[in-house]
Design a protein around this motif. Structure first.
Motif, PDB file in Angstrom:
ATOM      1  N   PHE A 116     -20.525 -35.011 -15.466  1.00 35.13           N
ATOM      2  CA  PHE A 116     -20.986 -36.055 -16.770  1.00 35.13           C
ATOM      3  C   PHE A 116     -22.280 -37.159 -17.215  1.00 35.13           C
ATOM      4  CE2 PHE A 116     -16.252 -35.932 -17.093  1.00 35.13           C
ATOM      5  CZ  PHE A 116     -15.741 -34.391 -17.692  1.00 35.13           C
ATOM      6  N   MET A 117     -22.234 -37.649 -15.636  1.00 34.67           N
ATOM      7  CA  MET A 117     -22.945 -38.666 -16.027  1.00 34.67           C
ATOM      8  C   MET A 117     -24.700 -38.108 -15.958  1.00 34.67           C
ATOM      9  SD  MET A 117     -25.762 -40.035 -14.358  1.00 34.67           S
ATOM     10  CE  MET A 117     -25.331 -39.822 -12.234  1.00 34.67           C
ATOM     11  N   TRP A 118     -24.899 -37.223 -15.777  1.00 36.48           N
ATOM     12  CA  TRP A 118     -26.312 -36.430 -15.557  1.00 36.48           C
ATOM     13  C   TRP A 118     -26.671 -35.363 -17.097  1.00 36.48           C
ATOM     14  CZ3 TRP A 118     -24.687 -33.581 -10.437  1.00 36.48           C
ATOM     15  CH2 TRP A 118     -24.977 -34.046  -9.675  1.00 36.48           C
ATOM     16  N   ILE A 119     -25.531 -35.033 -17.798  1.00 37.43           N
ATOM     17  CA  ILE A 119     -25.144 -34.978 -19.300  1.00 37.43           C
ATOM     18  C   ILE A 119     -25.943 -35.820 -19.968  1.00 37.43           C
ATOM     19  CG2 ILE A 119     -23.909 -33.160 -20.826  1.00 37.43           C
ATOM     20  CD1 ILE A 119     -22.484 -31.928 -18.385  1.00 37.43           C
ATOM     21  N   TYR A 120     -25.034 -36.669 -19.624  1.00 33.77           N
ATOM     22  CA  TYR A 120     -25.843 -38.049 -20.485  1.00 33.77           C
ATOM     23  C   TYR A 120     -26.742 -38.066 -20.951  1.00 33.77           C
ATOM     24  CZ  TYR A 120     -25.308 -42.621 -22.847  1.00 33.77           C
ATOM     25  OH  TYR A 120     -25.798 -43.082 -24.087  1.00 33.77           O
ATOM     26  N   ALA A 121     -27.376 -38.067 -19.122  1.00 35.45           N
ATOM     27  CA  ALA A 121     -28.380 -38.623 -18.821  1.00 35.45           C
ATOM     28  C   ALA A 121     -29.684 -37.904 -19.309  1.00 35.45           C
ATOM     29  CB  ALA A 121     -29.208 -39.131 -17.470  1.00 35.45           C
ATOM     30  N   ILE A 122     -29.485 -36.822 -19.969  1.00 34.63           N
ATOM     31  CA  ILE A 122     -30.567 -35.672 -19.807  1.00 34.63           C
ATOM     32  C   ILE A 122     -30.707 -36.051 -21.566  1.00 34.63           C
ATOM     33  CG2 ILE A 122     -30.987 -33.092 -20.372  1.00 34.63           C
ATOM     34  CD1 ILE A 122     -29.850 -32.685 -17.674  1.00 34.63           C
ATOM     35  N   ALA A 123     -29.496 -35.729 -22.225  1.00 35.62           N
ATOM     36  CA  ALA A 123     -29.228 -35.650 -23.279  1.00 35.62           C
ATOM     37  C   ALA A 123     -29.784 -37.148 -24.291  1.00 35.62           C
ATOM     38  CB  ALA A 123     -27.975 -35.582 -23.967  1.00 35.62           C
ATOM     39  N   ALA A 144     -32.708 -43.374 -18.031  1.00 35.21           N
ATOM     40  CA  ALA A 144     -32.057 -41.894 -17.885  1.00 35.21           C
ATOM     41  C   ALA A 144     -32.623 -41.609 -17.176  1.00 35.21           C
ATOM     42  CB  ALA A 144     -32.319 -41.303 -19.698  1.00 35.21           C
ATOM     43  N   PHE A 145     -34.021 -41.616 -17.216  1.00 34.48           N
ATOM     44  CA  PHE A 145     -34.635 -40.759 -15.422  1.00 34.48           C
ATOM     45  C   PHE A 145     -34.615 -41.145 -14.435  1.00 34.48           C
ATOM     46  CE2 PHE A 145     -37.311 -38.401 -19.404  1.00 34.48           C
ATOM     47  CZ  PHE A 145     -37.151 -37.566 -18.882  1.00 34.48           C
ATOM     48  N   SER A 146     -34.185 -42.465 -14.460  1.00 30.20           N
ATOM     49  CA  SER A 146     -33.540 -43.180 -13.335  1.00 30.20           C
ATOM     50  C   SER A 146     -32.150 -43.592 -12.307  1.00 30.20           C
ATOM     51  CB  SER A 146     -34.027 -44.451 -13.476  1.00 30.20           C
ATOM     52  OG  SER A 146     -32.419 -45.103 -14.246  1.00 30.20           O
ATOM     53  N   TRP A 147     -30.711 -42.921 -13.925  1.00 30.48           N
ATOM     54  CA  TRP A 147     -29.868 -41.818 -13.542  1.00 30.48           C
ATOM     55  C   TRP A 147     -29.778 -40.905 -13.171  1.00 30.48           C
ATOM     56  CZ3 TRP A 147     -25.553 -44.242 -13.033  1.00 30.48           C
ATOM     57  CH2 TRP A 147     -25.164 -45.784 -13.013  1.00 30.48           C
ATOM     58  N   LEU A 148     -30.612 -40.119 -13.645  1.00 28.92           N
ATOM     59  CA  LEU A 148     -31.066 -38.370 -13.466  1.00 28.92           C
ATOM     60  C   LEU A 148     -31.367 -38.150 -12.169  1.00 28.92           C
ATOM     61  CD1 LEU A 148     -29.895 -35.514 -15.017  1.00 28.92           C
ATOM     62  CD2 LEU A 148     -32.667 -35.806 -15.462  1.00 28.92           C
ATOM     63  N   PHE A 149     -32.218 -39.040 -11.392  1.00 26.51           N
ATOM     64  CA  PHE A 149     -32.497 -38.984 -10.155  1.00 26.51           C
ATOM     65  C   PHE A 149     -31.897 -39.813  -9.162  1.00 26.51           C
ATOM     66  CE2 PHE A 149     -35.900 -37.349 -13.578  1.00 26.51           C
ATOM     67  CZ  PHE A 149     -36.210 -36.092 -12.940  1.00 26.51           C
ATOM     68  N   GLN A 150     -31.211 -40.989  -9.270  1.00 28.95           N
ATOM     69  CA  GLN A 150     -31.124 -41.797  -8.602  1.00 28.95           C
ATOM     70  C   GLN A 150     -29.430 -41.762  -8.383  1.00 28.95           C
ATOM     71  OE1 GLN A 150     -33.439 -45.583  -9.902  1.00 28.95           O
ATOM     72  NE2 GLN A 150     -34.198 -45.378  -7.248  1.00 28.95           N
ATOM     73  N   SER A 151     -29.115 -41.258  -9.334  1.00 25.43           N
ATOM     74  CA  SER A 151     -28.120 -42.121 -10.127  1.00 25.43           C
ATOM     75  C   SER A 151     -27.089 -42.564  -9.555  1.00 25.43           C
ATOM     76  CB  SER A 151     -26.793 -40.827  -9.289  1.00 25.43           C
ATOM     77  OG  SER A 151     -26.785 -39.191  -8.959  1.00 25.43           O
ATOM     78  N   ASN A 152     -27.576 -43.847 -10.141  1.00 29.93           N
ATOM     79  CA  ASN A 152     -26.892 -45.321  -9.868  1.00 29.93           C
ATOM     80  C   ASN A 152     -28.112 -46.105 -11.064  1.00 29.93           C
ATOM     81  OD1 ASN A 152     -29.470 -46.791  -8.811  1.00 29.93           O
ATOM     82  ND2 ASN A 152     -28.739 -45.433  -6.728  1.00 29.93           N
ATOM     83  N   GLY A 153     -27.506 -47.206 -11.138  1.00 35.44           N
ATOM     84  CA  GLY A 153     -28.480 -48.837 -11.880  1.00 35.44           C
ATOM     85  C   GLY A 153     -29.626 -49.379 -11.092  1.00 35.44           C
ATOM     86  N   SER A 154     -29.903 -48.835  -9.975  1.00 32.61           N
ATOM     87  CA  SER A 154     -30.756 -50.152  -9.271  1.00 32.61           C
ATOM     88  C   SER A 154     -32.219 -50.452  -9.815  1.00 32.61           C
ATOM     89  CB  SER A 154     -30.545 -49.457  -7.999  1.00 32.61           C
ATOM     90  OG  SER A 154     -31.741 -48.279  -8.579  1.00 32.61           O
TER      91      SER A 154
END
Length: 485
Positions: free
Chosen positions: A293-300, A111-121
């Motif tokens: 939408f992705m950031w909100i989901y990642a935080i939640a 979740a935090f990787s998506w929040l800060f990187q915005s990808n699934g790497s």
């Protein structure tokens, strides 16, 4: 009389909503869509009719019959069979949470990787052993926090859980309406053909049933509310039918939405871990709001996972040890510190979770493969606790004359026993076949056998530990009798 009446004001729609929030989540849609593609639509309908509806109605009768027991599965078993089997039910309920606790740190990191990187790497490139060591450190931090009685995360988790529920519904609405509202193309071809939804009932399909059972399980959480309904005999079954319809509609529409966003015939290998984030990211692109939408989901999801980790360390352990019978649970495990924390119980949790977090990473190299294996392990192990629900119902069906209930699912002894036996065997069947490794997460023959061995040894080992505790408790009792202490 007025007080009693005021406590029985829940209506069928209240029950349905309470259960829906407790049972359902977006991950259920993503994981099963990855396993089966569009054919999961038919699978959802079948699992609702043949398994979920009878399951919830059985829980209703058990909860209504043993209303003063608080609805716990082990208390049902104790009243129907005895203390020994009740202990094994309580142990199973606790020990199946060990793989769950092992995966939550992964979920938080992703979740935090998506929040800060915005990808699934992170999932694609990270070394599994390094990540699992980080997960172990993260787990120990939460273990310490839980032992200190820190409750801030619990309150934040309630907010995050509500947000996750809203986001799950929002995903369905936005996903299904995206082609019409935004002009986006439908990713999966032939979604208008019936043949696209018919499963092929082969071995590969049967190995995915455990994930479906895992998705719809947990209905026993609502059993305490049965006798709080306005008219249990009429309102509760109506609420459960409404729940089944709500879950089925959410599952089917959610699967449609996934098919519109992802090509069901060429799914990303990291959909288990990254699918929900990728879905919200693509929806954000469709609706021209970027990564919002992705950031909100990642935080939640991060907050909900942290709260779930903190709660699941302590709550299931308390259910096991709070009223533990010294004949079955060694007294040492019931030792508390000044904060009321079961210190040795926490130590046992730390050891078991630590083994599952680190040891498999020695043979499973990729982060994505490890995440997929651990998720499938949860789908094998978690439903094992439901076996005791169905066993309790079979026992109750044989003793209907002894117990009174405000709600009856099956009034016929043999009929009730057969329905309970069907759900028991179906769950066991799903768990056993779920042990066969999924091809997408295995890249060699040696890797296949390694995962297969883990899938067999882990649940058997966790359950077998429960057989050892009564032996240890008995030895301690004998030693105390000899020493006179």
């Amino acid at each position: 009389m007025a007080t009693e009446t005021s406590q029985k004001q829940l209506r069928w729609y209240n029950i349905a909503l309470l259960a829906f929030v407790a049972v359902w989540g977006l991950g259920n849609v993503v994981n099963n869509f990855y396993n089966q593609g569009l054919t999961v639509v038919v699978s959802w309908i079948l699992i609702m009719i043949l398994y979920f509806v009878p399951y919830t109605l059985m829980v209703g009768q058990l909860g209504a019959t043993f209303a003063t027991e608080g609805g716990g599965v082990s208390s049902w078993i104790q009243n129907l069979s005895g203390k020994r089997l009740a202990f094994f039910a309580a142990w199973t309920y606790w020990v199946v949470h060990v793989p769950y606790l092992s995966q939550k740190p992964q979920t938080i990191l992703i979740a935090f990787s998506w929040l800060f990187q915005s990808n699934g790497s992170f999932v694609k490139t990270a070394n599994a052993l390094v990540v699992q060591l980080l997960c172990l450190v993260l787990f120990f931090i939460f273990l310490w926090m839980s032992s200190r009685g820190i409750t801030t995360l619990n309150r934040l988790g309630s907010i995050a859980g509500s947000a996750m529920f809203v986001l799950s519904i929002l995903f369905i609405i936005l996903g299904v309406s995206a082609p019409m509202m935004t002009g986006s193309s439908i990713a999966t071809a032939h979604m208008d053909q019936l043949s696209s939804y018919i499963p092929k009932f082969d071995l590969n399909y049967l190995t995915t049933i455990a994930m479906l059972v895992f998705a719809v399980g947990g209905a026993e959480k609502i059993s305490p509310y049965v006798n709080k309904t306005h008219d249990p005999a009429k309102e509760f079954p109506k609420g459960m039918i409404a729940l089944a319809i709500m879950v089925a509609v959410s599952a089917v529409l959610g699967s449609f939405a996934m098919g519109m966003i992802f090509d069901a015939h060429h799914l990303p290998a990291d959909l288990y871990a990254n699918g929900a984030y990728m879905a919200f990211q693509r929806l954000g692109a469709f609706y021209h709001v970027g990564n919002l939408f992705m950031w909100i989901y990642a935080i939640a999801n991060a907050m909900a996972s942290m709260a779930a980790l903190a709660v699941s360390i302590d709550a299931p352990l308390r259910m096991l040890l709070e009223d533990a019978d010294p004949h079955f649970v060694p007294k040492a495990l019931s030792k508390k510190n000044k904060r009321g924390v079961y210190t040795n119980g926490y130590l046992m949790t730390a050891i078991l979770v630590g083994i599952i977090i680190v040891l498999p990473a020695l043979g499973i190299k990729g982060m994505n493969d490890f995440y997929g294996w651990l998720l499938n392990l949860n789908a094998i192990v978690m439903p094992m606790r439901y076996l005791f629900v169905f066993l309790a119902y079979m026992l109750l069906s044989r003793q209907l004359d002894k117990f009174h209930s405000t709600y009856m699912f099956m009034k016929h002894k043999t009929g009730g026993f057969i329905v309970g036996l069907w759900c028991f065997l179906f769950t066991a069947f799903a768990c056993v076949l779920g042990m066969i490794p999924k091809g997408a997460f295995v890249h060699s023959v040696a890797g296949w056998w390694f995962q297969f061995g883990l899938n067999i040894v882990t649940p058997i080992g966790l359950l077998a530990l429960g057989l050892l505790l009564p032996l240890i408790a008995r030895r301690h009792e004998i030693a105390e009798d000899i020493t006179g202490k």
